[in-house]
Design a protein around this motif. Structure first.
Motif, PDB file in Angstrom:
ATOM      1  N   ALA A 125       0.837  -1.204   0.000  1.00 37.78           N
ATOM      2  CA  ALA A 125       0.000   0.000   0.000  1.00 37.78           C
ATOM      3  C   ALA A 125       0.871   1.254   0.000  1.00 37.78           C
ATOM      4  CB  ALA A 125      -0.937   0.001   1.207  1.00 37.78           C
ATOM      5  N   CYS A 126       1.948   1.244   0.776  1.00 38.34           N
ATOM      6  CA  CYS A 126       2.860   2.396   0.815  1.00 38.34           C
ATOM      7  C   CYS A 126       3.520   2.612  -0.543  1.00 38.34           C
ATOM      8  CB  CYS A 126       3.930   2.193   1.885  1.00 38.34           C
ATOM      9  SG  CYS A 126       3.288   2.269   3.560  1.00 38.34           S
ATOM     10  N   GLN A 127       3.952   1.514  -1.163  1.00 37.58           N
ATOM     11  CA  GLN A 127       4.616   1.612  -2.476  1.00 37.58           C
ATOM     12  C   GLN A 127       3.659   2.162  -3.527  1.00 37.58           C
ATOM     13  OE1 GLN A 127       7.877   0.970  -3.070  1.00 37.58           O
ATOM     14  NE2 GLN A 127       7.552   1.757  -5.125  1.00 37.58           N
ATOM     15  N   MET A 128       2.426   1.660  -3.523  1.00 35.36           N
ATOM     16  CA  MET A 128       1.432   2.144  -4.493  1.00 35.36           C
ATOM     17  C   MET A 128       1.159   3.632  -4.291  1.00 35.36           C
ATOM     18  SD  MET A 128       0.800  -0.408  -6.425  1.00 35.36           S
ATOM     19  CE  MET A 128      -0.671   0.087  -7.284  1.00 35.36           C
ATOM     20  N   ALA A 129       1.073   4.058  -3.050  1.00 36.96           N
ATOM     21  CA  ALA A 129       0.838   5.476  -2.769  1.00 36.96           C
ATOM     22  C   ALA A 129       2.031   6.316  -3.204  1.00 36.96           C
ATOM     23  CB  ALA A 129       0.554   5.681  -1.285  1.00 36.96           C
ATOM     24  N   GLN A 142      -3.695   9.837  -0.712  1.00 35.26           N
ATOM     25  CA  GLN A 142      -3.431   8.687  -1.573  1.00 35.26           C
ATOM     26  C   GLN A 142      -3.078   7.460  -0.723  1.00 35.26           C
ATOM     27  OE1 GLN A 142      -4.023   8.384  -4.747  1.00 35.26           O
ATOM     28  NE2 GLN A 142      -3.291   6.298  -4.834  1.00 35.26           N
ATOM     29  N   LEU A 143      -2.282   7.664   0.319  1.00 36.16           N
ATOM     30  CA  LEU A 143      -1.936   6.549   1.208  1.00 36.16           C
ATOM     31  C   LEU A 143      -3.188   5.999   1.894  1.00 36.16           C
ATOM     32  CD1 LEU A 143       0.041   4.685   2.605  1.00 36.16           C
ATOM     33  CD2 LEU A 143       0.491   6.513   4.266  1.00 36.16           C
ATOM     34  N   LEU A 144      -4.078   6.880   2.359  1.00 30.47           N
ATOM     35  CA  LEU A 144      -5.319   6.416   2.972  1.00 30.47           C
ATOM     36  C   LEU A 144      -6.149   5.595   1.986  1.00 30.47           C
ATOM     37  CD1 LEU A 144      -6.517   9.456   5.108  1.00 30.47           C
ATOM     38  CD2 LEU A 144      -5.715   7.233   5.911  1.00 30.47           C
ATOM     39  N   ARG A 145      -6.197   6.046   0.729  1.00 33.69           N
ATOM     40  CA  ARG A 145      -6.949   5.305  -0.283  1.00 33.69           C
ATOM     41  C   ARG A 145      -6.363   3.912  -0.484  1.00 33.69           C
ATOM     42  NH1 ARG A 145      -8.054   7.533  -6.239  1.00 33.69           N
ATOM     43  NH2 ARG A 145      -6.498   8.933  -5.436  1.00 33.69           N
ATOM     44  N   GLU A 146      -5.035   3.820  -0.561  1.00 35.25           N
ATOM     45  CA  GLU A 146      -4.385   2.523  -0.749  1.00 35.25           C
ATOM     46  C   GLU A 146      -4.585   1.621   0.466  1.00 35.25           C
ATOM     47  OE1 GLU A 146      -3.205   1.352  -3.516  1.00 35.25           O
ATOM     48  OE2 GLU A 146      -3.497   3.250  -4.554  1.00 35.25           O
ATOM     49  N   LEU A 147      -4.556   2.191   1.662  1.00 33.23           N
ATOM     50  CA  LEU A 147      -4.803   1.399   2.865  1.00 33.23           C
ATOM     51  C   LEU A 147      -6.219   0.831   2.864  1.00 33.23           C
ATOM     52  CD1 LEU A 147      -3.056   3.613   5.565  1.00 33.23           C
ATOM     53  CD2 LEU A 147      -2.256   1.413   4.671  1.00 33.23           C
ATOM     54  N   ARG A 168      -6.821  -1.422   8.613  1.00 27.35           N
ATOM     55  CA  ARG A 168      -7.455  -0.512   9.568  1.00 27.35           C
ATOM     56  C   ARG A 168      -6.428   0.511  10.039  1.00 27.35           C
ATOM     57  NH1 ARG A 168      -8.817  -2.300  15.362  1.00 27.35           N
ATOM     58  NH2 ARG A 168      -9.574  -0.375  16.217  1.00 27.35           N
ATOM     59  N   ARG A 169      -6.868   1.738  10.161  1.00 32.00           N
ATOM     60  CA  ARG A 169      -5.960   2.792  10.615  1.00 32.00           C
ATOM     61  C   ARG A 169      -6.619   3.543  11.749  1.00 32.00           C
ATOM     62  NH1 ARG A 169      -9.204   3.273   6.844  1.00 32.00           N
ATOM     63  NH2 ARG A 169     -10.209   5.198   6.370  1.00 32.00           N
ATOM     64  N   GLY A 170      -5.789   4.151  12.576  1.00 33.16           N
ATOM     65  CA  GLY A 170      -6.300   4.920  13.694  1.00 33.16           C
ATOM     66  C   GLY A 170      -5.165   5.693  14.332  1.00 33.16           C
ATOM     67  N   GLU A 171      -5.507   6.522  15.284  1.00 35.56           N
ATOM     68  CA  GLU A 171      -4.488   7.311  15.962  1.00 35.56           C
ATOM     69  C   GLU A 171      -3.872   6.512  17.101  1.00 35.56           C
ATOM     70  OE1 GLU A 171      -5.642  11.251  17.007  1.00 35.56           O
ATOM     71  OE2 GLU A 171      -6.907  11.444  15.251  1.00 35.56           O
ATOM     72  N   VAL A 172      -2.579   6.700  17.288  1.00 34.74           N
ATOM     73  CA  VAL A 172      -1.855   6.018  18.361  1.00 34.74           C
ATOM     74  C   VAL A 172      -1.188   7.082  19.210  1.00 34.74           C
ATOM     75  CG1 VAL A 172       0.006   4.403  18.876  1.00 34.74           C
ATOM     76  CG2 VAL A 172      -1.424   4.033  16.873  1.00 34.74           C
ATOM     77  N   GLU A 173      -1.322   6.937  20.511  1.00 37.85           N
ATOM     78  CA  GLU A 173      -0.674   7.902  21.400  1.00 37.85           C
ATOM     79  C   GLU A 173       0.828   7.697  21.341  1.00 37.85           C
ATOM     80  OE1 GLU A 173      -2.185   8.004  25.357  1.00 37.85           O
ATOM     81  OE2 GLU A 173      -4.246   7.785  24.679  1.00 37.85           O
ATOM     82  N   ALA A 174       1.567   8.795  21.284  1.00 37.34           N
ATOM     83  CA  ALA A 174       3.027   8.709  21.201  1.00 37.34           C
ATOM     84  C   ALA A 174       3.646   8.452  22.563  1.00 37.34           C
ATOM     85  CB  ALA A 174       3.586   9.995  20.624  1.00 37.34           C
TER      86      ALA A 174
END
Length: 85
Positions: A50-54, A68-73, A79-85
């Motif tokens: 997905a990263c390469q395609m984006a 574009q990365l979100l679209r490929e994901l 699944r994507r979401g926020e992660v606390e640092a």
């Protein structure tokens, strides 16, 4: 009510139910992160793909590249979401 109308409504309801069930099941899976829940090889490969395609898509600024990365994901059903640092 006509049979065709009932059939159409039932079909719409069953499609909604399947979509909701799939989303609920996906949310039960732990989110992949680098430090806590690293992906297995197959998931890491899918993520890399997905990263390469984006990266190969024609893009403008960081916003366009991020979208574009979100679209490929999404295409890869990652699944994507926020992660606390």
């Amino acid at each position: 009510m006509e049979t065709e109308t009932i059939d159409r409504l039932f079909l719409e309801l069953s499609q909604f139910t399947r979509a909701t069930t799939a989303k609920e099941l996906a949310l039960r899976e732990p989110m992949m992160t680098y430090t806590v829940n690293q992906p297995n090889n197959a998931n890491a490969r899918t993520l890399g793909e997905a990263c390469q395609m984006a990266a190969e898509s024609p893009g403008g600024d960081y916003i366009d590249q991020g979208l574009q990365l979100l679209r490929e994901l999404e295409k890869q059903r990652i699944r994507r979401g926020e992660v606390e640092a």
